[in-house]
Structures are given as C-alpha cells and as structure tokens.
Design an enzyme around this catalytic site. Sequence first.
Site, PDB file in Angstrom:
ATOM      1  N   GLN A 154       4.984  26.349 -20.441  1.00  0.00           N
ATOM      2  CA  GLN A 154       4.428  26.383 -21.794  1.00  0.00           C
ATOM      3  C   GLN A 154       4.982  25.144 -22.488  1.00  0.00           C
ATOM      4  OE1 GLN A 154       2.127  27.966 -23.689  1.00  0.00           O
ATOM      5  NE2 GLN A 154       2.758  26.510 -25.266  1.00  0.00           N
ATOM      6  N   GLN A 207       3.599  23.217 -25.212  1.00  0.00           N
ATOM      7  CA  GLN A 207       3.495  23.089 -26.664  1.00  0.00           C
ATOM      8  C   GLN A 207       4.633  23.870 -27.326  1.00  0.00           C
ATOM      9  OE1 GLN A 207      -0.039  24.716 -28.543  1.00  0.00           O
ATOM     10  NE2 GLN A 207       0.073  23.303 -30.251  1.00  0.00           N
ATOM     11  N   PRO A 249       4.647  34.037 -23.445  1.00  0.00           N
ATOM     12  CA  PRO A 249       5.069  34.282 -24.824  1.00  0.00           C
ATOM     13  C   PRO A 249       3.956  34.209 -25.868  1.00  0.00           C
ATOM     14  CG  PRO A 249       5.729  32.084 -24.146  1.00  0.00           C
ATOM     15  CD  PRO A 249       5.147  32.743 -22.928  1.00  0.00           C
ATOM     16  N   GLY A 309      -0.499  34.522 -26.860  1.00  0.00           N
ATOM     17  CA  GLY A 309      -1.746  35.165 -26.468  1.00  0.00           C
ATOM     18  C   GLY A 309      -2.494  34.249 -25.515  1.00  0.00           C
ATOM     19  N   GLY A 310      -2.619  33.004 -25.946  1.00  0.00           N
ATOM     20  CA  GLY A 310      -3.312  32.030 -25.116  1.00  0.00           C
ATOM     21  C   GLY A 310      -2.813  30.633 -25.392  1.00  0.00           C
ATOM     22  N   MET A 311      -3.060  29.753 -24.439  1.00  0.00           N
ATOM     23  CA  MET A 311      -2.703  28.344 -24.601  1.00  0.00           C
ATOM     24  C   MET A 311      -3.834  27.513 -24.021  1.00  0.00           C
ATOM     25  SD  MET A 311      -0.638  26.023 -25.654  1.00  0.00           S
ATOM     26  CE  MET A 311      -1.146  24.310 -25.519  1.00  0.00           C
ATOM     27  N   GLU A 312      -4.303  26.568 -24.854  1.00  0.00           N
ATOM     28  CA  GLU A 312      -5.530  25.823 -24.554  1.00  0.00           C
ATOM     29  C   GLU A 312      -5.351  24.677 -23.561  1.00  0.00           C
ATOM     30  OE1 GLU A 312      -3.731  25.915 -27.374  1.00  0.00           O
ATOM     31  OE2 GLU A 312      -3.814  24.034 -28.491  1.00  0.00           O
ATOM     32  N   HIS A 332     -11.125  31.482 -29.104  1.00  0.00           N
ATOM     33  CA  HIS A 332     -10.157  30.606 -29.774  1.00  0.00           C
ATOM     34  C   HIS A 332      -9.710  29.470 -28.847  1.00  0.00           C
ATOM     35  CE1 HIS A 332      -6.758  29.740 -32.588  1.00  0.00           C
ATOM     36  NE2 HIS A 332      -6.177  29.365 -31.455  1.00  0.00           N
ATOM     37  N   GLU A 333      -9.262  29.830 -27.660  1.00  0.00           N
ATOM     38  CA  GLU A 333      -8.751  28.785 -26.754  1.00  0.00           C
ATOM     39  C   GLU A 333      -9.873  27.842 -26.326  1.00  0.00           C
ATOM     40  OE1 GLU A 333      -5.727  28.649 -27.031  1.00  0.00           O
ATOM     41  OE2 GLU A 333      -5.284  30.718 -27.593  1.00  0.00           O
ATOM     42  N   HIS A 355     -10.502  25.209 -28.917  1.00  0.00           N
ATOM     43  CA  HIS A 355      -9.536  24.103 -28.878  1.00  0.00           C
ATOM     44  C   HIS A 355     -10.022  22.941 -28.006  1.00  0.00           C
ATOM     45  CE1 HIS A 355      -5.991  25.148 -31.170  1.00  0.00           C
ATOM     46  NE2 HIS A 355      -5.803  26.300 -30.552  1.00  0.00           N
ATOM     47  N   GLU A 394      -5.080  24.217 -35.565  1.00  0.00           N
ATOM     48  CA  GLU A 394      -5.267  25.668 -35.547  1.00  0.00           C
ATOM     49  C   GLU A 394      -6.264  26.201 -36.583  1.00  0.00           C
ATOM     50  OE1 GLU A 394      -4.431  27.347 -33.075  1.00  0.00           O
ATOM     51  OE2 GLU A 394      -2.936  26.043 -32.131  1.00  0.00           O
ATOM     52  N   ASP A 421       8.080  24.887 -34.194  1.00  0.00           N
ATOM     53  CA  ASP A 421       7.779  26.304 -34.142  1.00  0.00           C
ATOM     54  C   ASP A 421       7.726  26.946 -35.532  1.00  0.00           C
ATOM     55  OD1 ASP A 421       7.303  27.743 -31.793  1.00  0.00           O
ATOM     56  OD2 ASP A 421       8.937  29.109 -32.333  1.00  0.00           O
ATOM     57  N   TYR A 442      -3.073  28.624 -39.380  1.00  0.00           N
ATOM     58  CA  TYR A 442      -4.220  29.297 -38.763  1.00  0.00           C
ATOM     59  C   TYR A 442      -5.215  29.791 -39.819  1.00  0.00           C
ATOM     60  CZ  TYR A 442      -1.858  29.487 -34.209  1.00  0.00           C
ATOM     61  OH  TYR A 442      -1.261  29.158 -33.026  1.00  0.00           O
ATOM     62  N   ARG A 480       4.931  38.794 -25.253  1.00  0.00           N
ATOM     63  CA  ARG A 480       4.116  38.076 -26.239  1.00  0.00           C
ATOM     64  C   ARG A 480       4.778  38.164 -27.613  1.00  0.00           C
ATOM     65  NH1 ARG A 480      -2.249  39.527 -27.270  1.00  0.00           N
ATOM     66  NH2 ARG A 480      -2.651  37.918 -28.855  1.00  0.00           N
ATOM     67  N   LYS A 503       4.090  37.454 -30.654  1.00  0.00           N
ATOM     68  CA  LYS A 503       3.382  38.031 -31.790  1.00  0.00           C
ATOM     69  C   LYS A 503       3.577  39.554 -31.862  1.00  0.00           C
ATOM     70  CE  LYS A 503      -1.127  39.344 -32.179  1.00  0.00           C
ATOM     71  NZ  LYS A 503      -2.593  39.296 -32.168  1.00  0.00           N
TER      72      LYS A 503
HETATM   73  N1  BES Z   1      -1.966  26.500 -29.217  1.00  0.00           N
HETATM   74  C1  BES Z   1      -1.712  27.834 -29.582  1.00  0.00           C
HETATM   75  C2  BES Z   1      -0.399  28.353 -29.084  1.00  0.00           C
HETATM   76  C3  BES Z   1       0.831  27.575 -29.525  1.00  0.00           C
HETATM   77  C4  BES Z   1       0.916  27.000 -30.781  1.00  0.00           C
HETATM   78  C5  BES Z   1       1.895  27.457 -28.669  1.00  0.00           C
HETATM   79  C6  BES Z   1       2.054  26.285 -31.147  1.00  0.00           C
HETATM   80  C7  BES Z   1       3.032  26.751 -29.034  1.00  0.00           C
HETATM   81  C8  BES Z   1       3.111  26.152 -30.283  1.00  0.00           C
HETATM   82  C9  BES Z   1      -2.832  28.772 -29.133  1.00  0.00           C
HETATM   83  O1  BES Z   1      -4.092  28.201 -29.206  1.00  0.00           O
HETATM   84  C10 BES Z   1      -2.870  29.939 -30.073  1.00  0.00           C
HETATM   85  O2  BES Z   1      -3.115  29.732 -31.226  1.00  0.00           O
HETATM   86  N2  BES Z   1      -2.637  31.140 -29.574  1.00  0.00           N
HETATM   87  C11 BES Z   1      -2.686  32.359 -30.345  1.00  0.00           C
HETATM   88  C12 BES Z   1      -3.987  33.054 -30.115  1.00  0.00           C
HETATM   89  C13 BES Z   1      -4.914  33.167 -31.181  1.00  0.00           C
HETATM   90  C14 BES Z   1      -6.159  33.943 -30.884  1.00  0.00           C
HETATM   91  C15 BES Z   1      -4.625  32.936 -32.580  1.00  0.00           C
HETATM   92  C16 BES Z   1      -1.599  33.279 -29.856  1.00  0.00           C
HETATM   93  O3  BES Z   1      -1.022  32.999 -28.802  1.00  0.00           O
HETATM   94  O4  BES Z   1      -1.335  34.275 -30.499  1.00  0.00           O
HETATM   95 ZN    ZN Z   2      -4.720  27.986 -31.246  1.00  0.00          ZN
END
Ligand code: BES
Ligand code: ZN
Length: 623
Positions: free
Chosen positions: A161, A163, A288, A290-293, A317-318, A321, A340, A399, A407, A578, A580
């Site tokens: 990971q 980013q 950690p 939900g998703g990473m693009e 979402h991904e 991106h 975002e 972070d 977002y 995760r 979140k």
């Molecule tokens: N790029 C982000 C994840 C991220 C941001 C990782 C900053 C590290 C630093 C990814 O696109 C994202 O926003 N993921 C969200 C999902 C979403 C549907 C809002 C997540 O993981 O919760």
């Molecule tokens: Zn995102």
Amino acid sequence: MKTSNSLLAALCAIVLVFSHCSVSDKKEDKTNIQKRIAMNKLVKDHHSHSAPNESRVKHLSWDAEVDFKTRIITATATFDLTNADDAKKVIFDVKDLTDYKITVDGKESAFELGEDNPLLGRALTIPISAETKQVTVAYKTSPDAGALLWVDGEKPFLFSQSQAILARTWIPCMDSPGVRYTYNATVKVRKDLLALMSAENPTEKNDTGVYTFKMDQPIPSYLLALAVGDVEYRAIGDRTGVYAVPDMIEAAHYEFQEMDEMLVEAEKLYGKYVWDQYDVIVLPAAFPFGGMENPRLTFATPTIIAGDRSLTSLIAHELAHSWSGNLVTNSTWNDFWLNEGFTVYFEMRIMEAVYGREYSEMLALLSQQGLISENEEILSGDNPEDTELKLSLAGRSPDDGMTAIAYDKGYFFLRLMEEKLGRERFDKFLKDYFTAHSFQVMDTERFIDYLMANLLSEEEAKELDIQAWIYGKGLPANMPKIDSDKMTKVDALAASMTDDSTVSTIPWGEWKYQEKVRFLSQLPEALKAPFMTKLDAAFDITNIGNNEVLFEWLEQSIYRDYEASFNRADKFLVSVGRRKFLTPLYKAFKETGRIALAREIYKKARPNYHSVAIETMDDLLTK
Ligand code: BES
Ligand code: ZN
C-alpha cells in the site's frame, strides 16, 4: 531541463490546443505524454526529499525477488534520468531500505544517506552529471517495511500500500505525486504463487515463478503496487476481470459483474479509459483500506463481497480514479481533495448511471451525514483548519488529510456547481478538464484559475462562494440539499421508535443497505440494550453478511450497551483490518469506559494489521 522551460511550455501549449479534440478518441502517443510531463508545473512538495528539477526519473526498471521466509524483497532498481544542464546529483526517497550498492552508468558510485526522518525517511543522494543516463540501486527491504503486509499461511500473501508516502519503503523513488515515470519489472516469487503489479499483468501462474510487468503510461510513485498470492483470474468483460484466492473467486466474479457497465458509463461521462485493462484484486481482510486505485489493478478489501452486489460503489470509486487522480493528479497531498472530491463526484455519477438516481441519492445522503459529523469533530479539535479543502500538511503525516473534508466536502462543492450551472455545462467542463490535464499534476490554485478561465464568471464564483468552499473552515451555507423520499421515510420511522414499539413491522427485509445503515444511525438516543435485543431477535443483525450494516450495528451496540454483540465485534476487529471500521469501533469502546476491553482485543488483532492501521490504533489506544 535540457530544453529551456519556456520553450517547452510554448510547445506544449500548441500540442494541447491541437490534442484537445483528438486525445479522447485514440491512445495518446508517448512523445506527447513526455511533453505533457515536461510542462508539469511542480510546486514544493514537503513530503519528498527529491529534487526533480535537477534530475528526474523517466523510467524505472525493477528486478526483484520476494522471500516470504525472511519477509525481505531483494531488488535492483534501474532509473533512466532526465537532467538539468547543471545537474550534480539525483535524490531519491528511501525508508528502512538496507544493503545499498549503487552504480552510475555502469560504474560503482559513492552515495550519501541523509538523516532518518521518522515521517519521511532518508534522502539518498547520488552524484551525477548532466550527461548521466542511468543509475542503478541494488538494495533490500526490511521485514517491517511500512508499505508491505506479509500474511502468513499455507499459501501466504503479500501486498503493498504505497499511498501516500510509503512507496519509498519498498522502492527507492521520487515519492512525490508530480514525478511520473513508466516502468517495467521482473519479479520472482514462490512457484505456487502469482505476482501482480499496477501494470500489464499475467493471468496465470507459470512454473518458473518469474513474472514480467510493463506500465507504458507514466505514473507517480504512490501508484506503484505489488501483490503476491495464490490467486486466480476470471474475466468479466473484454477489458475487465477479477483476481482472488480460489475460495473467493466465484463470489468475487459474481459480485463485480457490473464492472463492465460501470466502465462504459464512466467513459460516456468523462472520456476514454486510457489504461486499456481494468481489473480488481480481492486482497486479504487485513487490507487497511476499502480500495486503492492502483492503475489497471484496483486493490480491494474482501469486506465488500456481500453476496448481493450491494457494496459496489467502492468499485465505481476506484474506477473513477482512473481519471481523477491517476490521469490528473494532485500536485501535493495538500491538494488531496482534487483526487478524492472529484472521485466521489464521479463515483456518484457512475452509480446514478448504472443504478438510478434514487439509489445514488441514498449514497449521497450517507456521505453528507458522515461529512457533517466529521466536520464538527475536526472543528472542535486541535486543527480546525483541516476543514478547509486546501490543506497545510507540511511537517505532518499526509494521512491527516484523509478525512471526509477532501472526499465529501469536495464532492458537495462540485455537486453545487453542477446544480447551479446545469449538468450539461458542468459535464463538458469536467470532460475537458480531464483531457487538458491528463498525465499532469493539478494544484488548488491552478484549478481555480482553470475554473475561472473555463467555467465561471466572476459573478457566478461569488454567488457560489468558492472562496468559502476552498479556503474557508466548516461547511458553507449553500450546501446542496438531498432529496430522498426513501431516506426521509426511514428517518421518520427511526425517530418514532420507543421501547414499546413493535419491531416486526419495520420493513427491514425490503430495505437497501443504505436504508438499514441510516435507520440504525438515527434511532433515538434513549433506546438501549432492550431495544437492540428486540431488533436482533427480529432480524438477526449480529450475523448479517453486509459489512457496512454490520459495522453500523456494532458501533451502535457499543454506544447502546448491547453487550450480546461484543463477541461479534471482537471477531470482526481481529479478522478485519480496514481502518474505516476499526477506528470508530475501538473509539466507541474507549468512549464508553471500556478501554481495557478495547486493548485486550487490540492486543490479539494488532499482529494482523497493516502499518497504517497500527499507527492510528496505537495513537488511539496507547495514549
Ligand atoms: N486512494 C484512496 C485510498 C487512500 C487515500 C490510501 C489516501 C492512502 C492514502 C482510495 O481511493 C479510497 O478513497 N478508498 C476509500 C474508498 C471509498 C469508496 C471512499 C476507502 O478505502 O475507504
Ligand atoms: Zn479515493
């Protein structure tokens, strides 16, 4: 740079004017992309030691061997450089790398390692001249490299990971979003595992365990990605497919069926998908996020596999991106909302196109609900200025910027413009914006200039109050209102609940997951364990398969002292990484006087978490 900057800029301006109408139809040629990169206007990035104006990476060739026993990657990174006329050194970001051996154009070279900054790692400085073509860094990663998570098992798994600033823990790099380069790689892994990257990928294991990768479109370092595991591939459409472990491949293939349609709708909105292939890999639950693009290969948590395709907005979402973020990239992490906020807006538009307005409005309402509460929380904390879209993260972890502000405040700002100016006008603007700035960085100030030159009159800007949205704290008064009959009904029902209510008349089984989440979150505060017991008896929520609903239920259970679900919370926290989900649940335990229980669970769970989750939970539970 070798060619003078102003000349290049002029050249590119011409290229841009002409490419405007054509790039959306065909793949952009490489020289054109290189010109776009050269005209990148870089602003100071406080999160990188690199000095790209002196010497910049153009291409990376990565040769690596992954060893699960020692949890070490042994690698060689060869960089092709573009140098300024007076270049004397090239600087890379590195963190916790060891055993360096460096050559410059084939000759062994001295190098310097700067001071170790706990947040940024070290600067690796290598002497070069303007004529230097290539530098090679041979190195090893450390077993606790921040980006990497090694998951044990008969079939182990490794994922990265990168980013925001963790790519430097597994590859020396100019770890700044404004420095883009192409790459190719050769990766050797155990013969029973498959390796995948953010690149052109294999779809099958071979018996050498050696895999090669190619990424022809230039990307920033934070999009470098690697996953190694016993995964299989199944195609969904011509350009889409999914990777997962054998146990999960069937379910994943079913869950993500609509991916192809999402891609088609996305292209209709904002132009051609330029990355050719779009696949998703389902990672271990310890992921950690939900998703990473990661380009061409989104990394996703298994917690979105609900069995009924209900949590696919994360894929939208991904996928989004691929335009906002991966094509037009935030210049520094201070401009994170440009990644975002635009992506949430685009995500909602894809969801509306595929599932209808009623469905996407329910998502928008949850986004607004989260925004309102997080905005209040940040405003009353130590850094109320973090509620401004434009962030000041110098000296802090990027972070800290990963909040609902980037977002959801970002999303509602764009939505407001859409509502006030009309969809047609706004869509044309956005499509042109992506085309005109593809493979470039964007910062907030340049975005405002572009907005004023291409969309808004002075009067409109004033009426929208764009200053308040971008540089003001909190939420502006002209926040868009969401109109969802379904959610209004849910709210009324939730508000009417008392301890004497008959819960069997709640239309739980007919509700979409958004309605379930909203209902649980809107119950009157006075309702405690006895009411939760009734709900659970009627709908068996503690055992629900939808992780968004389960998460909301567990959080409410903790605040409402419904102890019967604490075992489930324990199991959830130990098996899912995760962030979140983790942060609010541990916080709920802490705030309700159960810090001992929180620490006991965390002790069991911590070894399974990724470093970014560990950092947040350590902060929350050990201070
Ligand atoms: N790029 C982000 C994840 C991220 C941001 C990782 C900053 C590290 C630093 C990814 O696109 C994202 O926003 N993921 C969200 C999902 C979403 C549907 C809002 C997540 O993981 O919760
Ligand atoms: Zn995102």
